[in-house]
Design a protein around this motif. Sequence first.
Motif, PDB file in Angstrom:
ATOM      1  N   ILE A 138      -3.665  11.556  -0.707  1.00 45.40           N
ATOM      2  CA  ILE A 138      -2.738  11.850   0.382  1.00 45.40           C
ATOM      3  C   ILE A 138      -1.582  10.851   0.358  1.00 45.40           C
ATOM      4  N   ASN A 139      -0.377  11.368   0.540  1.00 48.05           N
ATOM      5  CA  ASN A 139       0.819  10.531   0.490  1.00 48.05           C
ATOM      6  C   ASN A 139       1.435  10.418   1.885  1.00 48.05           C
ATOM      7  N   LEU A 140       1.355   9.237   2.486  1.00 42.57           N
ATOM      8  CA  LEU A 140       1.941   8.996   3.810  1.00 42.57           C
ATOM      9  C   LEU A 140       3.142   8.048   3.735  1.00 42.57           C
ATOM     10  N   SER A 141       3.639   7.834   2.541  1.00 45.39           N
ATOM     11  CA  SER A 141       4.712   6.849   2.345  1.00 45.39           C
ATOM     12  C   SER A 141       6.069   7.321   2.859  1.00 45.39           C
ATOM     13  N   SER A 142       6.177   8.638   3.139  1.00 42.91           N
ATOM     14  CA  SER A 142       7.467   9.171   3.601  1.00 42.91           C
ATOM     15  C   SER A 142       7.488   9.451   5.104  1.00 42.91           C
ATOM     16  N   ILE A 143       6.449   9.021   5.821  1.00 44.93           N
ATOM     17  CA  ILE A 143       6.397   9.275   7.263  1.00 44.93           C
ATOM     18  C   ILE A 143       7.548   8.563   7.972  1.00 44.93           C
ATOM     19  N   GLU A 144       8.317   9.322   8.719  1.00 44.25           N
ATOM     20  CA  GLU A 144       9.448   8.766   9.475  1.00 44.25           C
ATOM     21  C   GLU A 144       9.166   8.681  10.971  1.00 44.25           C
ATOM     22  N   VAL A 145       8.248   9.566  11.447  1.00 42.22           N
ATOM     23  CA  VAL A 145       7.921   9.594  12.881  1.00 42.22           C
ATOM     24  C   VAL A 145       6.410   9.677  13.048  1.00 42.22           C
ATOM     25  N   LEU A 146       5.856   8.772  13.845  1.00 41.53           N
ATOM     26  CA  LEU A 146       4.434   8.775  14.202  1.00 41.53           C
ATOM     27  C   LEU A 146       4.310   9.031  15.691  1.00 41.53           C
ATOM     28  N   VAL A 147       3.459   9.993  16.065  1.00 39.51           N
ATOM     29  CA  VAL A 147       3.195  10.292  17.474  1.00 39.51           C
ATOM     30  C   VAL A 147       1.718  10.040  17.752  1.00 39.51           C
TER      31      VAL A 147
END
Length: 509
Positions: A138-147
């Motif tokens: 899983i690739n989470l390196s491009s996450i810009e917004v976390l809710v």
Amino acid sequence: LHLTPKLVKNLSTKLQWQQPTAVQKTIIPLALNGRDLMVQSVTGSGKTGAFAVPLIDRLLLRGKFKSTTCLIISPTRELAQQIFQVFNQMIQQMQISVALIIGGSNDFHSQQLLLQSEPDILIATPGRLIDHITNSAINLSSIEVLVLDEADKLLELGFMKELQAIVNQLPTARQTMLFSATLNSNVEDLAQLSLQKPLRVCVDDVKVNQNIQQQFVFVKDNSFIYKFSCLYHVLQQNSGVKTIIFACNKHQVNQLSLHLQAKDFDCYKMSSELSQQQRSRVLNEFNEDPAGVMISTDLASRGLDIDDVQLIIQLNVPDFDDYIHRVGRTGRYQAEGLAITFGTREEVKNLVEKLKKQVTMKELQLDAKLIQGYVQEFDSKEFRLQLRELNQQLKQEEELKLTDEKLKKFDSGFDKKEKRSWFLNQKERKAVQQVVKMTDSGQLNKQKAQSILKQKQIRAEMLKNKGKDKPKKSEAHAQIRKIKNQVKKMKREGEYTGRDAKLDARKIK
């Protein structure tokens, strides 16, 4: 709010939202500015729309980006599914993709393929997301917004370590929005971990919805039969009304359900002993029933947006925060509702003391003679015999359902949860995914696919166990050198000749 026309159209036509709620009016402009937000707002205030609208508007303005950029963490599967449904309605006829990753659905492989497609928005529960971080690419390196939705519930369920692990996987340069009904010290700790210089917004104090009429029933006898008699009386007075009954635990849920079914009530049960598939079915059926009665633990007290619930009945007096969340299942979106709570005089007195500054709570007078008649009926041998027969019938039906589910699992192939234990690396995962794809496309039949996967499983287990009980390579080489030197020495001295020497040499090789 200056939103894109496509989004405004879907909000009004698909979701029937004409005006933003107080929390949406306050939060959407701040979220669009990219600020980290720490939001306190009561349940049922429209928090999902407050973070969903700016996320979608942002994606529409920016255009397609080939990676997952928005991550939403929800405490429960039911709430995650509800958020997923809202997003799906909002993004109709848009080039935006949303994925739901939750536990209990027994489709780990499908979720892996979904994650590899890198959807724009990912909605997940913490446990299953950690599962994929550990076992999937899983690739989470491009996450810009976390809710972080319902943050207080996330912590109440003990997800602090999981949230820390998830946050560590994300880039530090991101926007984070935390939503919570209460802001206690644990929530403050989570905010310190995940937010950077957040703007604190308190849209509403934690209070009871003024559209909900509050009533209480004094229970003179705390026995189940007496409480059930009072409950039956209240339901008779409010027949044809969509109702949620909150019980203390899953045992009481089952007990109440059995008694009400014996009195010809169609009941829906919601508790932790149900599978995810069963919970989803119950929620869908209850949503579609205009006069249904659902008996639940606190599983249904948070976040779930169930339409047109008019009556809430609590068989015990919970603590104040839980009371707010439970009664918040009715009176949503300016509708009127009724909440009735059973308790002793002391319990009710403490609750009224906390509520008196916000709402007037009145006693509901029940007909004492009628209650006494119900007590005698429900405590009779005839009724107990009826319960026993009904219980046996329901158990048989449940066994048939379970057998049917097991047959469906058997027909669909091997257990997907089992497969995870033998995933060794990316290469093995890709091999299995290829087999699954070929089966789905009809290139392989199920029997052949199961045979291939079984062989891969055996091989993987052999690789996994290979060398476990053997000495390390360096130690083994040292032993071989030692034996060879001994053999050479014995040969020089004439003590080691002939057939025995050849046999031992073979062993050494």
